[in-house]
Design an enzyme around this catalytic site. Structure first.
Site, short mmCIF file in Angstrom:
data_model
loop_
_atom_site.label_atom_id
_atom_site.label_comp_id
_atom_site.label_asym_id
_atom_site.label_seq_id
_atom_site.Cartn_x
_atom_site.Cartn_y
_atom_site.Cartn_z
N HIS A 192 -1.35 20.63 -11.80
CA HIS A 192 -0.61 19.62 -11.68
C HIS A 192 -1.38 18.52 -12.73
CE1 HIS A 192 2.47 20.38 -9.14
NE2 HIS A 192 1.84 20.82 -8.33
N CYS A 194 2.17 19.49 -16.69
CA CYS A 194 2.91 18.56 -17.15
C CYS A 194 1.93 17.96 -18.46
CB CYS A 194 3.20 17.46 -16.19
SG CYS A 194 4.25 18.26 -15.16
#
Lengths: 541, 434
Positions: free
Chosen positions: B173, B215
């Site tokens: 992440h 991301c």
């Protein structure tokens, strides 16, 4: 010129000869490899499978610690695991035990295991001789890191913060050379998980890998599905025999679960391992499968055993011509009912251990020991705790039915922790438990407030505390040879999870931001006041 | 008269010495250039592109069961690089959690990357080098820069050199210019850029291919400033990278979209494929990926359309076929590239790197197949570099012999002259004093 050249040539030839002689002087040792699979149906319908691989390096001796400063003698192995052998020679380890287990051994249902080392997570202990060249501590560091690399485990974390030297509960299984004083180092790592990456290197140490023989049944997808599974590597030295490496994999299967809706305890190799033995390991001196036959019930074991020894059916894998596919069926049983079987394996001693107390700073450890025999038992109780758990020794209390009986506990060692060295706490004592009684031991403890950098990445989960160890030191009804056997038996209690006060990990950033703001405000104002000059300015009108 | 002779002897000696020195210098120079040329021709050969060994660093930085897909991402890459020939000893696999033997995993010992569970990525031959709490930012940076403690085993070290091509894959992440490790700490784009720079300064790589699936992944390579780095990421600044699919039996998302399509493409690549990186990048399609993957090639000196995918994903060794009877030096080596095979059943005993003490792949190879291969083919790793040099050494043999002889004679002569000179002057001087 020519003479000089010849001289040079002669010298080099002599040197080479000397080297060759030195190399050939290294004795080629005899090696033997034994493999064994033992299947024991347990009273609760489970099946205990135990893979044993023994490699014996005949007449070999562990490296003498005083030779650590010198170049080691060349070693040549055919069957002996090279990677492990190199590690043992490099750090002059006399005896070594490594276990990696997942789950909690159920002593009440499965009895005392053949190997006592069934602690949850990883456990490593070794005997090493003193040496002036390299200290035992440095070699321990080397061996933990070396094994971490070899077995893909996080054993590198077994540093001084985990390592203790217990004086009871651990006895060498082999011989220890009397010429050098030896030290025992022991470190538990309860949070270690066991998976395929640990089995892969394990199999690579075997002479036949998992391609043939008993080891071909070691299918990770099935083994790690077992209710309890664990692997162990044990290196021992016996005078007059040699260095022995014993590698084992133990799995407790639950056939009633594997059978799905049928709920039967029938098992087969196909069901357990999804494999069968197609060929024997050619280098194995002996390769056998032992099936312990239950004393009661109508069962059918297929195929027919090659021989029987008491209530053990023996299959010789080297005689196998076609794929060996063992199965055991209870044809009369439509469904296994484990309630109808009395727990015949119940151990003489049962142990419960819990962490009591609310709050994040104070607590207590309670251990209750129940002696189910009528005779008095003497056991050794060993607790080792990471540095952030502090015992209050004066609160150690033994009670029987609420009555204080501190006379039953004799303290052997108490090595308190110190937050500076981060060494673990070690508490060892001898406990006497009268027959048919439950002894309850309690000791208060303090959970330290540790620095935020000392927390593991998943700090909110808490810390795993190693299980307590109860060792049978002697048994009143046994004497002589049996006594030694009993001394080596250890019971591990379940591991505990302790919740330490965790800080807000974003706090440092808040502090930095807050401090910076304050400094800016204060400094800015003072600087302004000091450097600015406030004067009246007359404006031209 | 005596002084005359002395002078002459001295002159002769110095002349001889000068000649000798000149010869030695010339020879050394000649050897050096010959070797350099041979090395250049060897390393610069079409199949190796200047690298002799391949390494892969695969990082899954996420902990917890619900991040199963990140484990699957890294393991998918692990499977691919292993299939394309990078041996386990050259793969550093970092998994922040144990998904395969997690109690929540209904299928113990497996990690799947597709719904329906067709392909088990965990298999039965896997070596995880850093796992659990060991996957931290400091450990990752130490691994890259080689600043590890002396006790750290070889399996936890990136033992690369200036001929190593490294494939770095990261997943987890992240956000704008950072990637989270274990939900606890972050590595920033600057940290990785600085680590790569340090690697470059310490000659720890030849080329790096950096891939990241997180991301806002493209921000992670935006700070790189060291040469020979090709980078790609899954999504642009301000854009999320999404998971691809769920498996209802496993109960969580099992792979990320970008990695899914990358792996799908890489499945079409085999060890001898001539597919280039530009083919690979052109295959990116933002619509199914659900984000806009980016590529950064400004630091990369080679044209991307000439860079093979296997330069980073495959462990390609140079193999030369030599006739049995002919001398190794004379025969024109036929260079073909044979991928290093790590599969246990068809193992060719080539070691791209010096063998790892603990877990060398060689031990896994069956001796019979090894011997069979060696009887008609001389297989050697490109890293050894003997084959390529062999021809030049062969041609230089005659010159070597001649100059060696000359050097010996001149050496002998000069030693004799110098000896005579040293012996002479004493008598002369004594007489002169009288």
């Amino acid at each position: 010129m020519v003479a000089v050249e010849w001289c040079f040539r002669l010298t080099s030839v002599a040197l080479l000869h000397g080297l060759l002689r030195a190399a050939s002087a290294a004795p080629v040792l005899e090696e033997e490899f034994y493999e064994n699979l033992k299947l024991t149906p347990l009273p609760d319908g489970r099946l205990l499978t135990r893979f044993d691989f023994k490699t014996l390096l005949r007449d070999a001796a562990p490296r003498a610690p005083h030779t650590l400063a010198e170049e080691d003698e060349p070693q040549h192995y055919n069957l002996f695991p090279l990677a492990l052998g190199q590690l043992l020679r490099e750090h002059a380890v006399t005896e070594l035990h490594l276990t990696l287990n997942a789950g909690q051994w159920n002593y009440a249902a499965w009895g005392q295991p053949e190997d006592s080392g069934v602690a949850t997570g990883a456990e490593l202990w070794a005997w090493m001789g003193e040496s002036r060249a390299i200290s035992v501590k440095d070699r321990w560091k080397g061996i933990t890191n070396g094994l971490a690399g070899l077995f893909c485990a996080t054993l590198g974390g077994l540093d001084v913060r985990r390592t203790v030297s217990p004086s009871v509960a651990f006895q060498p299984e082999g011989d220890i050379p009397s010429s050098t004083p030896h030290h025992l180092l022991y470190a538990p790592l309860p949070s270690e998980s066991v998976c395929t990456e640990n089995l892969t290197p394990f199999l690579k140490l075997l002479p036949c890998k998992s391609r043939s023989g008993v080891a071909s049944l070691l299918n990770p997808h099935r083994l790690f599905d077992a209710d309890w599974h664990g692997m162990g590597v044990h290196v021992t030295w016996e005078e007059g025999l040699g260095v022995m490496v014993r590698m084992n994999f133990v799995a407790v299967y639950n056939p009633t679960r594997l059978m799905g809706l049928q709920n039967k305890r029938d098992w087969s190799f196909r069901l357990l391992f999804d494999r069968s033995i197609t060929r024997a390991c050619p280098v194995a001196t002996r390769s056998a499968i032992h099936v312990a036959l239950p004393s009661e019930g109508n069962f059918r074991l297929e195929p027919t055993a090659h021989s029987n020894l008491g209530n053990i059916a023996i299959f010789d894998v080297s005689k196998v011509q076609e794929p060996l596919e063992l199965s055991m069926k209870w044809p009369d049983e439509s469904e296994f009912d484990h309630t109808s079987f009395a727990p015949s394996l119940s151990p003489p001693l049962t142990v419960r251990r819990v962490l009591t107390g609310a709050g994040q700073s104070q607590g207590a450890l309670a251990v209750s020991l129940s002696n189910t025999n009528t005779e008095t038992m003497r056991v050794a109780w060993v607790e080792t705790m990471p540095w952030f758990i502090k015992f209050y020794l004066h609160t150690l209390e033994a009670t029987i039915k609420g009555e204080r009986r501190n006379d039953l506990v004799k303290l052997v060692t108490y090595a308190p922790t110190s937050s500076s060295s981060q060494a673990p706490t070690l508490l060892e004592s001898h406990v006497t438990i009268p027959g048919n009684t439950t002894l309850r031991l309690t000791i208060d403890l303090e959970k330290s407030f540790i620095s935020y950098t000392q927390h593991p990445p998943a700090a909110q989960r808490g810390w795993d505390l190693p299980g307590g160890i109860i060792a049978f030191t002697s048994h009143s009804s046994h004497r002589g040879e049996k006594e030694k056997e009993l001394r080596e038996q250890r019971i591990y209690t379940p591991i505990l999870l302790v919740d330490l006060p965790t800080p807000d990990f974003s706090m440092p950033y808040n502090v930095i931001i807050m401090t910076s703001t304050l400094v800016t405000l204060l400094f800015g104002t003072i600087f302004n006041m000091l450097t600015r000059k406030f004067v009246w300015i007359k404006l031209h009108e | 008269m005596r002084t005359n002779i002395l002078k002459r002897a001295l002159l002769a000696a110095s002349a001889a010495a000068a000649l000798y020195l000149a010869l030695v210098v010339y020879e050394v120079r000649a050897n050096e250039t010959a070797h350099a040329a041979a090395a250049e021709s060897f390393f610069g050969a079409k199949n190796t592109q200047g690298h002799t060994n391949n390494w892969a660093v695969l990082v899954c930085a996420s902990r917890y069961w619900f991040n199963y897909r990140h484990m699957a991402n890294a393991l998918g890459m692990y499977r691919t690089v292993k299939r394309l020939g990078i041996p386990d000893s050259n793969i550093i696999l970092m998994l922040a959690d144990d998904a395969a033997c997690n109690p929540r995993n209904k299928f113990p010992g497996t990690v799947f990357s597709n719904a329906g569970r067709h392909l088990d990525l965990y298999g039965d031959n896997i070596e995880v080098d850093y796992r659990g709490f060991e996957v931290t930012v400091p450990n990752f940076i130490r691994l890259l820069t080689g600043r590890v403690e002396p006790n750290v085993p070889r399996s936890k070290r990136l033992l690369t050199d200036d001929r190593s091509n490294i494939f770095v894959y990261m997943t987890g992440h992240g956000g704008n210019e950072f990637l989270k490790f274990q939900d606890n700490e972050e590595i920033s784009a600057f940290d990785i850029a600085d680590a790569f720079e340090q690697m470059w300064q310490k000659k720890r790589y030849n080329e790096i291919f950096f891939m990241i699936d997180t991301c806002q992944a493209n921000t992670m390579y935006s700070k790189f400033y060291s040469p020979n780095i090709l980078a790609t990421g899954s999504s642009e600044l301000g854009e999320s990278s999404y998971s691809h699919e769920n498996d209802n039996e496993v109960g969580v998302a099992i792979i990320d979209s970008y990695t899914h399509y990358v792996l799908e493409y890489l499945e079409t690549v085999n060890k001898t494929s001539r597919t280039t990186m530009s083919d690979f990048f052109n295959h990116y399609d933002p619509v199914p990926i659900k984000s806009h993957p980016g590529v950064r090639a400004d630091l990369f000196p080679r044209p991307v359309h000439e860079t093979l995918v296997t330069d980073f994903f495959g462990g390609v060794a140079q193999v030369e076929l030599i006739d049995d009877d002919s001398e190794p030096a004379r025969g024109t080596p036929i260079s073909i590239s044979i991928p290093i095979n790590t599969n246990t059943n068809t193992n060719v005993p080539i070691q791209n790197e010096e063998p790892r003490s603990a877990r060398a792949e060689v031990r896994d190879s069956s001796p019979a197949s090894a011997r069979r291969v060696q009887s008609n083919v001389k297989v050697k790793s490109a890293g050894v570099g003997v084959g390529g040099v062999g021809s030049s050494v062969g041609s230089g043999n005659a010159r070597d012999g001649l100059s060696g002889e000359m050097r010996t004679w001149i050496g002998t002569f000069s030693v004799l002259v110098l000896g005579a000179w040293v012996a002479r002057p004493r008598g002369g001087n004594k007489k002169a004093v009288r």
